[in-house]
Design a protein around this motif. Structure first.
Motif, short mmCIF file in Angstrom:
data_model
loop_
_atom_site.label_atom_id
_atom_site.label_comp_id
_atom_site.label_asym_id
_atom_site.label_seq_id
_atom_site.Cartn_x
_atom_site.Cartn_y
_atom_site.Cartn_z
N THR A 30 13.52 44.38 23.70
CA THR A 30 14.22 43.13 23.39
C THR A 30 14.46 43.01 21.89
N TYR A 31 13.43 43.34 21.10
CA TYR A 31 13.58 43.27 19.64
C TYR A 31 14.68 44.22 19.16
N VAL A 32 14.69 45.43 19.70
CA VAL A 32 15.71 46.41 19.30
C VAL A 32 17.10 45.89 19.62
N SER A 33 17.25 45.31 20.80
CA SER A 33 18.54 44.77 21.21
C SER A 33 18.98 43.65 20.27
N ARG A 34 18.04 42.77 19.90
CA ARG A 34 18.35 41.68 18.97
C ARG A 34 18.77 42.21 17.61
N ILE A 35 18.07 43.23 17.13
CA ILE A 35 18.38 43.82 15.83
C ILE A 35 19.80 44.38 15.81
N LEU A 36 20.14 45.13 16.84
CA LEU A 36 21.47 45.73 16.91
C LEU A 36 22.55 44.65 16.99
N THR A 37 22.27 43.60 17.77
CA THR A 37 23.24 42.52 17.92
C THR A 37 23.42 41.76 16.60
N LYS A 38 22.32 41.39 15.96
CA LYS A 38 22.39 40.61 14.72
C LYS A 38 23.09 41.37 13.59
N LEU A 39 22.85 42.68 13.55
CA LEU A 39 23.40 43.48 12.47
C LEU A 39 24.73 44.14 12.84
N ASP A 40 25.18 43.87 14.07
CA ASP A 40 26.44 44.43 14.55
C ASP A 40 26.43 45.95 14.45
N LEU A 41 25.37 46.54 14.97
CA LEU A 41 25.20 47.99 14.94
C LEU A 41 25.38 48.56 16.34
N ARG A 42 25.89 49.79 16.41
CA ARG A 42 26.17 50.41 17.70
C ARG A 42 24.90 50.91 18.39
N ASP A 43 23.99 51.51 17.62
CA ASP A 43 22.83 52.15 18.22
C ASP A 43 21.75 52.37 17.18
N ARG A 44 20.68 53.07 17.57
CA ARG A 44 19.53 53.29 16.69
C ARG A 44 19.90 54.17 15.49
N VAL A 45 20.84 55.07 15.68
CA VAL A 45 21.28 55.90 14.56
C VAL A 45 21.81 55.03 13.44
N GLN A 46 22.69 54.10 13.78
CA GLN A 46 23.23 53.20 12.77
C GLN A 46 22.13 52.30 12.20
N ALA A 47 21.15 51.96 13.01
CA ALA A 47 20.04 51.14 12.52
C ALA A 47 19.25 51.88 11.44
N VAL A 48 19.05 53.16 11.62
CA VAL A 48 18.34 53.96 10.63
C VAL A 48 19.12 53.99 9.32
N VAL A 49 20.42 54.27 9.41
CA VAL A 49 21.25 54.29 8.21
C VAL A 49 21.21 52.94 7.51
N TYR A 50 21.30 51.86 8.28
CA TYR A 50 21.28 50.51 7.72
C TYR A 50 19.97 50.27 6.98
N ALA A 51 18.85 50.68 7.59
CA ALA A 51 17.55 50.44 6.98
C ALA A 51 17.44 51.13 5.62
N TYR A 52 17.99 52.33 5.52
CA TYR A 52 17.94 53.03 4.23
C TYR A 52 18.95 52.47 3.24
N ARG A 53 20.10 52.08 3.73
CA ARG A 53 21.14 51.54 2.83
C ARG A 53 20.67 50.25 2.17
N THR A 54 19.92 49.45 2.90
CA THR A 54 19.46 48.16 2.36
C THR A 54 18.13 48.26 1.64
N GLY A 55 17.55 49.46 1.61
CA GLY A 55 16.28 49.63 0.94
C GLY A 55 15.09 49.14 1.74
N LEU A 56 15.30 48.89 3.04
CA LEU A 56 14.21 48.42 3.90
C LEU A 56 13.30 49.57 4.33
N ALA A 57 13.81 50.80 4.21
CA ALA A 57 13.01 51.98 4.54
C ALA A 57 13.05 52.91 3.34
N ASN A 58 12.00 53.69 3.19
CA ASN A 58 11.98 54.63 2.08
C ASN A 58 11.13 55.83 2.42
#
Length: 219
Positions: A191-219
């Motif tokens: 459910t959390y994953v689905s909410r994250i993708l919806t809120k960030l308008d992301l297609r899938d987990r691959v895009q979520a990973v890119v987003y996390a690095y682009r925003t500096g949330l992951a390192n």
């Protein structure tokens, strides 16, 4: 009964291509509709045969797998076809570019047959597939390149728990691994994953990973 998942195999090495075709074709829920050895032929066959998934090599003659992926699954492509990229560790940068081109996942060529089959079935459901060892090595290596200065992590519209889940996705953890780490049920994590993708308008987990690095949330 559900129709078998239609798979097109594209790899310029005949031995690997034959091995993939044999493994995939032996499964009752998967159907190899074609095979080829270069990206240009992959595009032509994909348009003719309309597979559900293309298992795509990266380095190939005529047209490489990155550009072929972009033309089959990239942003703005009408009726995009899912692409599962297979590669080796010494092609890290190429895989990253394929991810950005629209690939739904990637695996290592030396992955066991069961992992290849799992990858195809996962991508077929509309989910993305990230091999954890590749995610950590690949995206981490190129994190600086994909983090534009204008991105501001303070603007991310996620709750603290959703941010925790996003960071673990960026680490390459599966839903079950995230559940174990945060002491949650797999259903709750889903459910959390689905909410994250919806809120960030992301297609899938691959895009979520890119987003996390682009925003500096992951390192």
């Amino acid at each position: 009964m559900t129709d078998p998942v239609r798979v097109l195999v594209c790899d310029d090495q005949a031995l690997i291509r034959t091995g993939f075709t044999t493994i995939i074709g032996a499964q009752p829920d998967l159907d190899v509709v074609g095979e080829c050895g270069d990206g240009r032929t992959a595009i032509d066959l994909a348009r003719e045969l309309t597979p559900d998934i293309v298992v795509m090599d990266v380095r190939m003659p005529v047209l490489d797998g990155i550009e072929a992926t972009r033309l089959l699954a990239g942003a703005g492509v009408p009726n995009p076809i899912k692409v599962l990229v297979v590669t080796t560790f010494n092609l890290d940068e190429y895989v990253y570019e394929a991810l950005r081109a629209g690939a739904s996942g990637f695996l290592l060529k030396d992955a066991p047959p069961a992992q290849l089959l799992h990858g195809i079935r996962t991508v077929a459901t509309g989910a993305a597939l990230l091999a954890p060892e590749v995610t950590r090595r690949l995206v981490g290596m190129y994190a600086a390149r994909i983090r534009p200065a204008e991105d501001n992590p303070d603007d991310v519209p996620l709750t603290p728990r959703e941010l925790e889940v996003l960071r673990l996705i960026a680490d390459g953890l599966s839903n079950s691994e995230i559940a174990a780490t945060l002491i949650l049920s797999p259903e709750t994590v889903k459910t959390y994953v689905s909410r994250i993708l919806t809120k960030l308008d992301l297609r899938d987990r691959v895009q979520a990973v890119v987003y996390a690095y682009r925003t500096g949330l992951a390192n």
